[in-house]
Write an enzyme that holds these catalytic residues in place. Sequence first.
Site, PDB file in Angstrom:
ATOM      1  CG  ASP A 121      -9.154   4.942  -0.069  1.00 43.52           C
ATOM      2  OD1 ASP A 121      -9.628   6.097  -0.110  1.00 43.52           O
ATOM      3  OD2 ASP A 121      -8.130   4.618  -0.690  1.00 43.52           O
TER       4      ASP A 121
ATOM      5  CG  ASP B 298     -13.408   8.348  -0.458  1.00 46.87           C
ATOM      6  OD1 ASP B 298     -13.470   9.413  -1.084  1.00 46.87           O
ATOM      7  OD2 ASP B 298     -12.385   7.640  -0.410  1.00 46.87           O
TER       8      ASP B 298
ATOM      9  CG  ASP C  93     -10.688   5.465  -5.005  1.00 49.56           C
ATOM     10  OD1 ASP C  93     -11.273   6.459  -5.439  1.00 49.56           O
ATOM     11  OD2 ASP C  93     -10.781   5.052  -3.836  1.00 49.56           O
TER      12      ASP C  93
ATOM     13  CB  ILE D 255     -47.964 -23.764  -0.858  1.00 48.01           C
ATOM     14  CG1 ILE D 255     -49.448 -23.529  -1.079  1.00 48.01           C
ATOM     15  CG2 ILE D 255     -47.335 -22.576  -0.160  1.00 48.01           C
ATOM     16  CD1 ILE D 255     -50.261 -23.549   0.181  1.00 48.01           C
TER      17      ILE D 255
HETATM   18  P1  ATP Z   1      -7.032   7.770  -5.715  1.00 47.24           P
HETATM   19  O1  ATP Z   1      -6.574   6.839  -4.637  1.00 47.24           O
HETATM   20  O2  ATP Z   1      -8.347   8.381  -5.413  1.00 47.24           O
HETATM   21  O3  ATP Z   1      -6.878   7.235  -7.059  1.00 47.24           O
HETATM   22  P2  ATP Z   1      -4.920   9.474  -5.051  1.00 47.24           P
HETATM   23  O4  ATP Z   1      -4.450   8.512  -4.030  1.00 47.24           O
HETATM   24  O5  ATP Z   1      -3.977   9.854  -6.102  1.00 47.24           O
HETATM   25  O6  ATP Z   1      -6.170   9.038  -5.769  1.00 47.24           O
HETATM   26  P3  ATP Z   1      -5.049  11.425  -3.034  1.00 47.24           P
HETATM   27  O7  ATP Z   1      -4.548  10.451  -2.060  1.00 47.24           O
HETATM   28  O8  ATP Z   1      -6.152  12.326  -2.675  1.00 47.24           O
HETATM   29  O9  ATP Z   1      -5.488  10.744  -4.334  1.00 47.24           O
HETATM   30  O10 ATP Z   1      -3.813  12.269  -3.481  1.00 47.24           O
HETATM   31  C1  ATP Z   1      -3.951  13.449  -4.233  1.00 47.24           C
HETATM   32  C2  ATP Z   1      -2.592  14.045  -4.482  1.00 47.24           C
HETATM   33  O11 ATP Z   1      -2.006  14.407  -3.252  1.00 47.24           O
HETATM   34  C3  ATP Z   1      -1.614  13.088  -5.139  1.00 47.24           C
HETATM   35  O12 ATP Z   1      -1.657  13.190  -6.527  1.00 47.24           O
HETATM   36  C4  ATP Z   1      -0.286  13.524  -4.591  1.00 47.24           C
HETATM   37  O13 ATP Z   1       0.282  14.535  -5.402  1.00 47.24           O
HETATM   38  C5  ATP Z   1      -0.630  14.115  -3.241  1.00 47.24           C
HETATM   39  N1  ATP Z   1      -0.364  13.166  -2.179  1.00 47.24           N
HETATM   40  C6  ATP Z   1      -0.759  11.893  -2.090  1.00 47.24           C
HETATM   41  N2  ATP Z   1      -0.352  11.331  -0.961  1.00 47.24           N
HETATM   42  C7  ATP Z   1       0.335  12.272  -0.285  1.00 47.24           C
HETATM   43  C8  ATP Z   1       0.996  12.315   0.983  1.00 47.24           C
HETATM   44  N3  ATP Z   1       1.043  11.271   1.779  1.00 47.24           N
HETATM   45  N4  ATP Z   1       1.596  13.458   1.334  1.00 47.24           N
HETATM   46  C9  ATP Z   1       1.549  14.537   0.545  1.00 47.24           C
HETATM   47  N5  ATP Z   1       0.949  14.568  -0.639  1.00 47.24           N
HETATM   48  C10 ATP Z   1       0.343  13.450  -1.071  1.00 47.24           C
END
Ligand code: ATP
Length: 898
Positions: free
Chosen positions: A632, A636, A326, A282
């Site tokens: 993140d 999400d 991402d 066993i």
């Molecule tokens: P992922 O991490 O999913 O690959 P990401 O980080 O590019 O994607 P988001 O963080 O949602 O995705 O950002 C989307 C868009 O928002 C970016 O392409 C950018 O133009 C704008 N963005 C990102 N961070 C900022 C911020 N801190 N302030 C203003 N606009 C932002």
Amino acid sequence: MKWYTFSANELENELQTNLSTGLTEKQAKKRLNDYGPNELQQEERLSPIIVFLSQFKDFMVLVLLVATLISGILGEYMDAIAIMLIVFVNGILGYVQERKAERSLHALKQLSSPKVQVLRQGEWNTILSKEVVPGDMIRFSAGDRIGADIRLIESKSLSVEESALTGESIPSQKNAHTSLQGDQSLGDQENMCFMGTMVTSGRGVGIVVSTGMNTEMGKIAHLLTSEEGLQTPLQKRLEQLGKILILVALALTALVVVVGVLQGQDLYTMFLAGVSLAVAAIPEGLPAIVTIALALGVQKMIRRRAIVRKLPSVETLGCATVICSDKTGTLTQNKMTVTEMWSGGKSWKVSGTGFDLTGDFTTNNQLIDVEQSPALKQLLTFGVLCNNASISRSTNDIQGDPTEVALLIAGLKAGLSKESLTQTYEIIEEFPFDSERKMMSVLVKTSDHQRYIVTKGAPDVILSRSERILWNDRSSIMDDHRKRDVHHTIENMGNKALRTIAVGYRALKNGEQVSTAFEAETNLTLIGLQGMIDPPRPEAIESIQDCQQAGIKTVMITGDHIVTARAIAQQLNMLPDHGKVLEGNELAAMSVEELESVVDEVYVFARVSPEHKLKIVKALQNNGHIVAMTGDGVNDAPAIKAANIGISMGKSGTDVAREASSLILSDDNFATIRSAIEEGRNIYENIRKFIRYLLASNVGEILVMLFAMLMSLPLPLVPIQILWVNLVTDGLPAMALGIDSAEEDVMKRSPRGTTEGVFSRGLGWKIISRGFLIGVVTIIAFAIAYYENPENLVRAQTIAFSTLVMAQLIHVFDCRSEKSVFHRNPFGNIYLVLAVLSSIALLIVVIYYPPLQPIFHTISLNVREWMLVIGMAGLPTFALAGSHIFNQTKQAKYKFTK
Ligand code: ATP
């Protein structure tokens, strides 16, 4: 205490802390001593004695103990004591295995234990949540889990989901400045936040008022449901299989006993032999070894920076067919640097790499003085003001989102620091960034009482909110021609894989009130664009290729612009020629069914919001995929939960995402997913290896006895020998197989099917055939020895015993490979070699050490007898390896002649 009625100063006095510098380390240490760690009490662990005793609760072991007792009463003291001893040692081994498994699981939990940011001696530090004490100042933002009960001191658009405490799943708005009196229910305490609740948006700072079991959560801790089961699907399947195997072993044992008695063996001998055989056959050690293999494998993963939160996902990893990742930070380095800037009709280049603080601005290779370029200066200034990152000039410590850090650094290159700018522009209000809006805004006031909304964000979004544009340093109407120019610039920057951020503003009228982001972010004047590079991680390129070879598709999901996303995907070699790129708005317009029909061709999803991820997971799963999904942020979490393997980020991720995930990447790196999959596959293969080894050994043991009875031979093995075989061969060698290294082609095979049974891919056949051969050679060795000298049964039994042990110890090397013993270096696993050597040493001891000979019914063997033993024991493994080589040559010849 009604902490919600206290003012900030009253709190400072009552809790003897300092609102601007926090506690000192000395104070904190003392309080930690006084109040104890900030933890909810865990369920009590089973005491070691109970764990040890539970090793003997197995039915067959109990029968064996009773049987031994009987043999003791009948005067067979030696047998009785020896059997008891072996059962005892077996119990210790089981105990050690179980404790080890438990400790590893405990260590795993510790690894993913939450952290918080506290202010101590004037500096913000990240510490373990359990080290927080009353009086500590802590800060948090969207996605964090609140680490203790706190009274808010500051809050910005803060909302907190308190369902764990109040049952209310709609987030409650929080405000540090609400003053409350009288009795208030938990749900109404707007200026308080409680341990275990989740920040869904905004940010805040507060003073810890109670910790650990004194918190509101502590008061109801006993009501919380215990953790979900940690058993993996394979463990569950093995548990069921174990029951079947017990029945089979018992039936075969009964057969051996019946045949034995019919052939004239005496009942007592056959009974004891039968019970020993059942105990040996066993596979009671199997579940413990599976747990150990899982736990050790998981520790290996930790060394490769993947932290498993839910054990079942270890197995699912090996089945993954798609990884949705991402982009920013996982596939790319997240070291953003602004390299290009544009404002109505003008463009500039910025020098400097990474987070280097020096660099110049040029246009057409001419150095530019920023003071002489009003549009450029305003673009930089507003990029710095609408920003939550920070750079300490004294310590060079950089904190915050890399996109914002890049904007700060671009400002610093022109001598524009946040500290100096906030003296001219006072920040009154903030509307934090979120991935849905893709924007962030601040409301600022100048010294002459002018108020402005300053907004930065994704350029297409800002463009859609802009009525005007700065053109040649003057505010002008945003006409179609100018709009086209902006689009053209965004596309140009995107083609160079630059992430673009647009900056805009609006002057507020006298008395105009803005209370929501929506009200703030309209009617803007676009100042310009900043384009930043974020180079791909070189190791991600390699890993994507490895995944392709392993039959796993990689998909990029990003909030970034489609052109940027495509350019990066091409740099990463993850977008094949036929591959499609789908945008968030197209995705939003599709139903899950429509998405199902195209999703297999899509390799990049651009400009998506986190909510779209769930749809992608569902569509892929409906198409039969096993999906690993990274994330993140707070939003999400649903997709992470829905994915077969939810993956979160250890460095940049939020607590919410981490808690929803089954795997955490401690370095946020895509390459770590690949390593985790490799380890996941290997752990499963290792489990298969020792299942094969253990069961084949057991089949061999039963068959030797059965053959002997059928051939009217005496017992080839006495009970104590059977138990010894069980102890020695089931112990160390099986464990060593459990931590074997991966076969080199482990990442060249297709993913395993989730419904694949334990015995698939020929494992069942291997177990039966190898077990049969082990049984046959042992009985042959026994028969030869017996017929040579029927008077000396002990000699024949010693030979049978040694042959069985050696056959198993040789076979164990064959188990390292799915193919044949010579497919990989048989001695490549040092633990296995050591385990086998120590088993051989133990065999030699029981054969040659005179005091043990009467106990184990053995005699010393001579060289000729050893040749018989080794020759027979090696036969199954070498014969099979030979036939494998023969088959391969035949196949090769066949191919050649074809
Ligand atoms: P992922 O991490 O999913 O690959 P990401 O980080 O590019 O994607 P988001 O963080 O949602 O995705 O950002 C989307 C868009 O928002 C970016 O392409 C950018 O133009 C704008 N963005 C990102 N961070 C900022 C911020 N801190 N302030 C203003 N606009 C932002």
